[in-house]
Design a protein around this motif. Structure first.
Motif, PDB file in Angstrom:
ATOM      1  N   ILE A 119       0.634  -1.381   0.091  1.00  0.00           N
ATOM      2  CA  ILE A 119       0.075  -0.206  -0.211  1.00  0.00           C
ATOM      3  C   ILE A 119       0.596   1.197  -0.350  1.00  0.00           C
ATOM      4  O   ILE A 119       0.589   1.999  -0.638  1.00  0.00           O
TER       5      ILE A 119
ATOM      6  N   LEU B 106      -1.136  -1.173  -3.805  1.00  0.00           N
ATOM      7  CA  LEU B 106      -2.442  -1.452  -3.870  1.00  0.00           C
ATOM      8  C   LEU B 106      -3.340  -0.695  -3.083  1.00  0.00           C
ATOM      9  O   LEU B 106      -2.255   0.437  -2.350  1.00  0.00           O
ATOM     10  N   SER B 107      -4.227  -0.214  -2.734  1.00  0.00           N
ATOM     11  CA  SER B 107      -4.894   1.046  -2.066  1.00  0.00           C
ATOM     12  C   SER B 107      -6.160  -0.089  -1.627  1.00  0.00           C
ATOM     13  O   SER B 107      -6.409  -1.519  -1.683  1.00  0.00           O
TER      14      SER B 107
ATOM     15  N   ASP C 106      -9.098   0.651  -1.239  1.00  0.00           N
ATOM     16  CA  ASP C 106     -10.633   0.743  -1.815  1.00  0.00           C
ATOM     17  C   ASP C 106      -9.736  -0.621  -2.860  1.00  0.00           C
ATOM     18  O   ASP C 106     -11.419  -0.731  -3.489  1.00  0.00           O
ATOM     19  N   ASP C 107      -9.097  -0.884  -2.915  1.00  0.00           N
ATOM     20  CA  ASP C 107      -9.007  -2.057  -4.020  1.00  0.00           C
ATOM     21  C   ASP C 107      -9.528  -3.223  -3.859  1.00  0.00           C
ATOM     22  O   ASP C 107      -9.855  -3.385  -2.480  1.00  0.00           O
ATOM     23  N   GLU C 108     -10.598  -3.890  -4.709  1.00  0.00           N
ATOM     24  CA  GLU C 108     -11.508  -5.024  -3.755  1.00  0.00           C
ATOM     25  C   GLU C 108     -10.209  -6.342  -5.888  1.00  0.00           C
ATOM     26  O   GLU C 108      -9.919  -6.251  -6.337  1.00  0.00           O
ATOM     27  N   LEU C 109     -10.307  -7.662  -4.665  1.00  0.00           N
ATOM     28  CA  LEU C 109      -9.442  -8.214  -5.186  1.00  0.00           C
ATOM     29  C   LEU C 109     -10.436  -9.366  -4.985  1.00  0.00           C
ATOM     30  O   LEU C 109     -11.544  -9.424  -4.093  1.00  0.00           O
TER      31      LEU C 109
ATOM     32  N   ARG D 135     -15.848 -10.403  -4.387  1.00  0.00           N
ATOM     33  CA  ARG D 135     -14.219  -9.450  -4.475  1.00  0.00           C
ATOM     34  C   ARG D 135     -14.339  -9.116  -3.250  1.00  0.00           C
ATOM     35  O   ARG D 135     -15.784  -8.563  -2.780  1.00  0.00           O
TER      36      ARG D 135
ATOM     37  N   ARG E 296     -12.760  -5.647  -1.052  1.00  0.00           N
ATOM     38  CA  ARG E 296     -11.757  -4.537  -0.277  1.00  0.00           C
ATOM     39  C   ARG E 296     -11.127  -4.830   0.758  1.00  0.00           C
ATOM     40  O   ARG E 296     -10.486  -5.663   1.673  1.00  0.00           O
ATOM     41  N   VAL E 297      -9.654  -4.194   0.614  1.00  0.00           N
ATOM     42  CA  VAL E 297      -8.542  -4.698   0.765  1.00  0.00           C
ATOM     43  C   VAL E 297      -8.313  -3.855   1.896  1.00  0.00           C
ATOM     44  O   VAL E 297      -7.547  -4.359   3.261  1.00  0.00           O
TER      45      VAL E 297
ATOM     46  N   ALA F 107      -3.000 -11.789  -4.955  1.00  0.00           N
ATOM     47  CA  ALA F 107      -3.203 -10.102  -5.513  1.00  0.00           C
ATOM     48  C   ALA F 107      -0.759  -9.185  -5.509  1.00  0.00           C
ATOM     49  O   ALA F 107      -0.910  -8.695  -6.125  1.00  0.00           O
TER      50      ALA F 107
END
Length: 377
Positions: A66, A71-72, A74-77, A103, A105-106, A128
């Motif tokens: 991050i 990564l952030s 708000d990313d959805e993995l 999916r 969120r981080v 990820a």
């Protein structure tokens, strides 16, 4: 002829024999956060199966990803079948209850790992960041070594039992210190008591959060192989201590021993400052020098951590092979300061010459030789 010269530098006289502090854990360490000094060590250097305590390394890898923008929050993995089957509801292990091919969120994944010890969340992050969990485990090992955690070997992101999943209690304590120091914004999450995801409410498993106001993290661990363990950190009167222990037989034993260790860490262990780099602490005898002695100074700050009961029996000695033959140059490391106390491993600190002493001339050496021959001092 080799002569060992030992001078007693100081002794704090005690009224009673200091008693060793004991623990029922198979491995245990108390670390002073500010200085990095080990205050108590019971098999703390020995690599051990860390169970979910190894998730601290998984989290550090995520925090660093991050920080560098990979990564952030708000990313959805994506949740792979491997993550679901190995760490999800189907696994019967600690889980976030992620659904396969969904999916997440981080931010939620990180909170789940910290609060719920979600294995599926660990694997999602691992895939990820590194493409696969096995590649992530290899990256974890490399990064741990870069950080000086030399005992660390990782085979997975979760702490699931594996012969190559090992780290010492001391290195776990140092890893916790890195997280506290470098990522305070994430460290705050370790004090969160519960987390709800997809309508499923789960609670933080760190037993000390409920019994000790001073404690604000970090991570539990348990497998049949490792027993019950905990990495915990607490602060009192501005002094933060990190406690790591493992090998307890039950959750109840983990909770009671953890409270005992943390209370001792905050109240019964202390740091003794012996001197700072450059302080002169004694002198060494010289042979065939233009001076009979040379002053000795510390090359680094010298401090030790120990139980308060042992402080009265603390001893420090200057040790060297001597007398030392001249010439001696300023900065030459020619002696060591050995510090010992009951219940504490002997510590050694290098001592260097605080000045330059040239060798005697030919006449001086001849006179010294005659003096030695006829027993003249």
């Amino acid at each position: 002829m080799r002569a060992l010269i030992v001078f007693c530098l100081f002794t704090f006289a005690s009224l009673a024999q200091a008693q060793d502090f004991q623990t029922s854990a198979s491995h245990a360490v108390i670390l002073d956060y500010e200085t990095g000094e080990v205050l108590f060590n019971h098999n703390g250097d020995e690599p051990m199966p860390p169970a979910s305590m190894s998730k601290l390394m998984t989290l550090l890898m995520a925090f660093e990803a991050i920080e560098r923008g990979a990564l952030s929050l708000d990313d959805e993995l994506p949740v792979s079948e491997h993550a679901w089957r190995t760490g999800g509801a189907a696994s019967g292990s600690s889980t976030m209850f992620l659904e396969v091919h969904s999916r997440a969120r981080v931010d939620d994944l990180i909170r789940s790992i910290i609060v719920q010890s979600g294995n599926d969340a660990c694997i999602v992050l691992a895939e990820a960041i590194s493409g696969s969990e096995s590649a992530f485990a290899a990256d974890m090992t490399v990064r741990a070594r870069e950080l000086g955690l030399s005992s660390a070997r990782f085979a997975n992101s979760t702490g699931w039992p594996h012969p190559d999943q090992r780290i010492s209690a001391i290195d776990l304590a140092r890893l916790a210190a890195i997280i506290i120091r470098e990522y305070p914004e994430f460290y705050e999450i370790f004090d969160v008591r519960e987390f709800t995801y997809n309508g499923i409410r789960q609670f933080n498993r760190n037993p000390l959060l409920a019994t000790m106001d001073e404690v604000d993290g970090l991570k539990t661990g348990h497998t049949e192989e490792s027993g019950y363990g905990l990495v915990a950190s607490g602060e009192r009167d501005g002094a933060r201590r990190i406690v790591v222990y493992n090998g307890m037989e039950s959750e109840r034993a983990r909770a009671s021993e953890g409270e005992r260790l943390m209370r001792a860490a905050l109240a019964d262990f202390t740091l003794v400052e012996l001197g700072t780099a450059g302080d002169v602490v004694g002198e060494a005898d010289l042979f065939l020098g233009q001076a009979e002695t040379v002053a000795l100074r510390l090359t680094e700050d010298a401090r030790v951590g120990l139980h308060v009961r042992a402080r009265g029996d603390l001893q420090a000695e200057i040790v060297y092979d001597g007398p030392i033959a001249a010439p001696v140059a300023e900065g030459d490391v020619i002696a060591r300061l050995e510090v010992s106390a009951p219940g504490m491993e002997t510590r050694q600190f290098a001592l260097e010459a605080a000045g330059t002493v040239a060798k005697q001339g030919l006449i001086g050496r001849a006179l010294a030789g005659l003096g030695s021959l006829f027993g003249v001092n």
